[in-house]
Design an enzyme around this catalytic site. Structure first.
Site, PDB file in Angstrom:
ATOM      1  CE  LYS A  66      -4.098  -2.116   2.115  1.00 20.51           C
ATOM      2  NZ  LYS A  66      -4.991  -1.891   3.100  1.00 20.51           N
ATOM      3  CG  ASP A 102      -8.277   0.172   3.532  1.00 18.08           C
ATOM      4  OD1 ASP A 102      -8.965  -0.857   3.077  1.00 18.08           O
ATOM      5  OD2 ASP A 102      -7.024  -0.204   3.739  1.00 18.08           O
TER       6      ASP A 102
HETATM    7  P1  NDP Z   1       0.671  -3.002  10.738  1.00 13.71           P
HETATM    8  O1  NDP Z   1       1.802  -4.188  10.781  1.00 13.71           O
HETATM    9  O2  NDP Z   1       0.838  -1.867   9.906  1.00 13.71           O
HETATM   10  O3  NDP Z   1       0.447  -2.801  12.355  1.00 13.71           O
HETATM   11  C1  NDP Z   1       0.100  -3.522  13.378  1.00 13.71           C
HETATM   12  C2  NDP Z   1      -0.336  -2.526  14.588  1.00 13.71           C
HETATM   13  O4  NDP Z   1      -0.731  -3.756  15.615  1.00 13.71           O
HETATM   14  C3  NDP Z   1       0.576  -1.839  15.386  1.00 13.71           C
HETATM   15  O5  NDP Z   1      -0.029  -0.788  15.904  1.00 13.71           O
HETATM   16  C4  NDP Z   1       1.172  -2.899  16.438  1.00 13.71           C
HETATM   17  O6  NDP Z   1       2.100  -2.092  17.511  1.00 13.71           O
HETATM   18  C5  NDP Z   1       0.229  -3.562  16.570  1.00 13.71           C
HETATM   19  N1  NDP Z   1       0.224  -4.858  17.223  1.00 13.71           N
HETATM   20  C6  NDP Z   1       0.753  -5.971  16.743  1.00 13.71           C
HETATM   21  N2  NDP Z   1       0.739  -7.069  17.534  1.00 13.71           N
HETATM   22  C7  NDP Z   1       0.520  -6.693  18.548  1.00 13.71           C
HETATM   23  C8  NDP Z   1       0.219  -7.240  20.029  1.00 13.71           C
HETATM   24  N3  NDP Z   1       0.554  -8.714  20.165  1.00 13.71           N
HETATM   25  N4  NDP Z   1      -0.385  -6.689  21.024  1.00 13.71           N
HETATM   26  C9  NDP Z   1      -0.756  -5.435  20.753  1.00 13.71           C
HETATM   27  N5  NDP Z   1      -0.394  -4.842  19.646  1.00 13.71           N
HETATM   28  C10 NDP Z   1       0.140  -5.354  18.481  1.00 13.71           C
HETATM   29  O7  NDP Z   1      -0.775  -3.846  10.340  1.00 13.71           O
HETATM   30  P2  NDP Z   1      -2.118  -3.015   9.690  1.00 13.71           P
HETATM   31  O8  NDP Z   1      -2.471  -1.776  10.422  1.00 13.71           O
HETATM   32  O9  NDP Z   1      -1.758  -3.065   8.104  1.00 13.71           O
HETATM   33  O10 NDP Z   1      -3.032  -4.145   9.917  1.00 13.71           O
HETATM   34  C11 NDP Z   1      -3.939  -4.140  11.186  1.00 13.71           C
HETATM   35  C12 NDP Z   1      -5.044  -5.106  11.392  1.00 13.71           C
HETATM   36  O11 NDP Z   1      -6.094  -4.548  10.342  1.00 13.71           O
HETATM   37  C13 NDP Z   1      -4.464  -6.696  10.511  1.00 13.71           C
HETATM   38  O12 NDP Z   1      -5.448  -7.575  11.414  1.00 13.71           O
HETATM   39  C14 NDP Z   1      -5.404  -6.654   9.243  1.00 13.71           C
HETATM   40  O13 NDP Z   1      -5.795  -7.747   8.784  1.00 13.71           O
HETATM   41  C15 NDP Z   1      -6.619  -5.578   9.768  1.00 13.71           C
HETATM   42  N6  NDP Z   1      -7.016  -4.914   8.207  1.00 13.71           N
HETATM   43  C16 NDP Z   1      -8.210  -5.326   8.019  1.00 13.71           C
HETATM   44  C17 NDP Z   1      -8.793  -4.729   6.891  1.00 13.71           C
HETATM   45  C18 NDP Z   1     -10.273  -4.972   6.390  1.00 13.71           C
HETATM   46  O14 NDP Z   1     -10.699  -4.559   5.333  1.00 13.71           O
HETATM   47  N7  NDP Z   1     -11.098  -5.471   7.291  1.00 13.71           N
HETATM   48  C19 NDP Z   1      -8.149  -3.864   6.139  1.00 13.71           C
HETATM   49  C20 NDP Z   1      -6.757  -3.251   6.594  1.00 13.71           C
HETATM   50  C21 NDP Z   1      -6.230  -4.206   7.725  1.00 13.71           C
HETATM   51  P3  NDP Z   1       3.180  -1.651  17.611  1.00 13.71           P
HETATM   52  O15 NDP Z   1       3.179  -0.624  16.820  1.00 13.71           O
HETATM   53  O16 NDP Z   1       3.234  -1.496  18.948  1.00 13.71           O
HETATM   54  O17 NDP Z   1       4.054  -2.671  16.859  1.00 13.71           O
END
Ligand code: NDP
Length: 274
Positions: A66, A102
């Site tokens: 993206k 989104d």
């Molecule tokens: P990113 O990798 O960009 O971000 C991940 C985020 O999750 C960060 O804020 C990270 O925190 C946090 N995180 C990861 N693991 C943990 C944990 N164990 N405990 C707490 N926080 C955690 O991912 P995306 O933003 O691209 O995607 C996030 C979610 O959204 C995914 O599940 C994806 O499938 C979903 N999604 C759904 C869509 C839909 O159409 N339904 C569209 C786009 C995304 P930190 O910064 O501290 O690492």
């Protein structure tokens, strides 16, 4: 001639977008094809170039491309600029035009499909990754009373709050900082549920009548929704509706007609639970 569309991703075989757009095309009587294309991790731009050369009219973009899609565009919508990521490409003449649907998909799912008005509500967004950043401006456009962004790494949430400070006063911090507060809408944009992990949220943050929304979807309840249920959230929803509605918004951009997401969501839900 049939117009060609696709979704680029890596991996992409799991994508439900071809099935969603096939249903939209049938519903709207549009002659188009839509396929999933696995782009090499170091070959996204070349894959887009090949698709355009083959007559492609538009594309969706999913993980991990993206941000690269954003950089590839000659022109971008305001919401793509705010998200700093592009999930929808339109190929018009020699131009690549980028948008991000989104956030619009999330808001439509919450307000229309789930019937939950965000105006005047206290909203909590969990996560500060790409998905979180992409939905902040569309959420603020619904005029919630307040927005708090909480993230495991507080500094990332605070940076996002500063980025959107010109739109509204946004509070931010780690999960512990939400202790003692209550929220009417709690939206999980972390990928914790993907790993089957529950978030370490303080108890008591779900207000009476609150909505818990997990952007993640799959068979059965996610760990976040199970936690929200245990903490008394009144309405629970996963991100399948967001997926369908962001696709409907992309279809509108490409074809000038908005499909009805509700029947497609119902069919997808049935398949998912089967
Ligand atoms: P990113 O990798 O960009 O971000 C991940 C985020 O999750 C960060 O804020 C990270 O925190 C946090 N995180 C990861 N693991 C943990 C944990 N164990 N405990 C707490 N926080 C955690 O991912 P995306 O933003 O691209 O995607 C996030 C979610 O959204 C995914 O599940 C994806 O499938 C979903 N999604 C759904 C869509 C839909 O159409 N339904 C569209 C786009 C995304 P930190 O910064 O501290 O690492």
């Amino acid at each position: 001639m049939t117009d060609r569309y696709c979704v680029f991703g890596n991996p992409v075989a799991h994508s439900r977008s071809p099935a969603i757009h096939a249903r939209f095309a049938a519903q709207c009587h549009q002659d188009l094809s839509y396929e999933a294309i696995l782009a090499p991790l170091d070959g996204f731009a070349a894959a887009v170039g090949d698709f355009v050369a083959g007559g492609g009219k538009g594309a969706n973009v999913t993980l991990p491309f993206k941000e690269e899609a954003f950089a590839l565009c000659i022109r971008r919508s305001a919401r793509a600029e705010q998200a700093r990521a592009v999930n929808t490409l339109a190929f018009v003449g020699n131009e690549i035009i980028g948008d991000n649907t989104d956030g619009a998909g999330l808001v439509r799912d919450i307000e229309v499909n789930l019937g939950f008005a965000l105006a005047g509500k206290r909203a909590l967004l969990l996560g500060a990754g790409g998905a979180g950043r992409g939905v902040i401006a569309p959420l603020l456009a619904c005029r919630p009373q307040s927005l708090f962004i909480a993230n495991r790494s507080a500094s990332k949430a605070e940076a996002l709050a500063r980025q959107f400070a010109d739109l509204a006063a946004v509070d931010a911090g780690d999960f512990a900082k939400t202790a003692g507060r209550q929220f009417d809408a709690v939206i999980n944009a972390t990928s914790a549920s993907l790993a089957g992990e529950a978030l370490l949220l303080p108890t008591g943050i779900f207000a009476a009548g609150s909505l818990a929304y997990d952007m993640m979807y799959g068979k059965g309840e996610t760990p976040f929704l199970a936690l929200a249920r245990a903490q008394g959230a009144a309405q629970l929803a996963d991100g399948l509706g967001m997926l369908v509605e962001q696709a409907a918004e992309a279809f509108l951009i490409w074809r000038g007609v908005r499909p009805d997401g509700a029947p497609v969501l119902a069919a997808l839900r049935e398949q998912l639970q089967a």
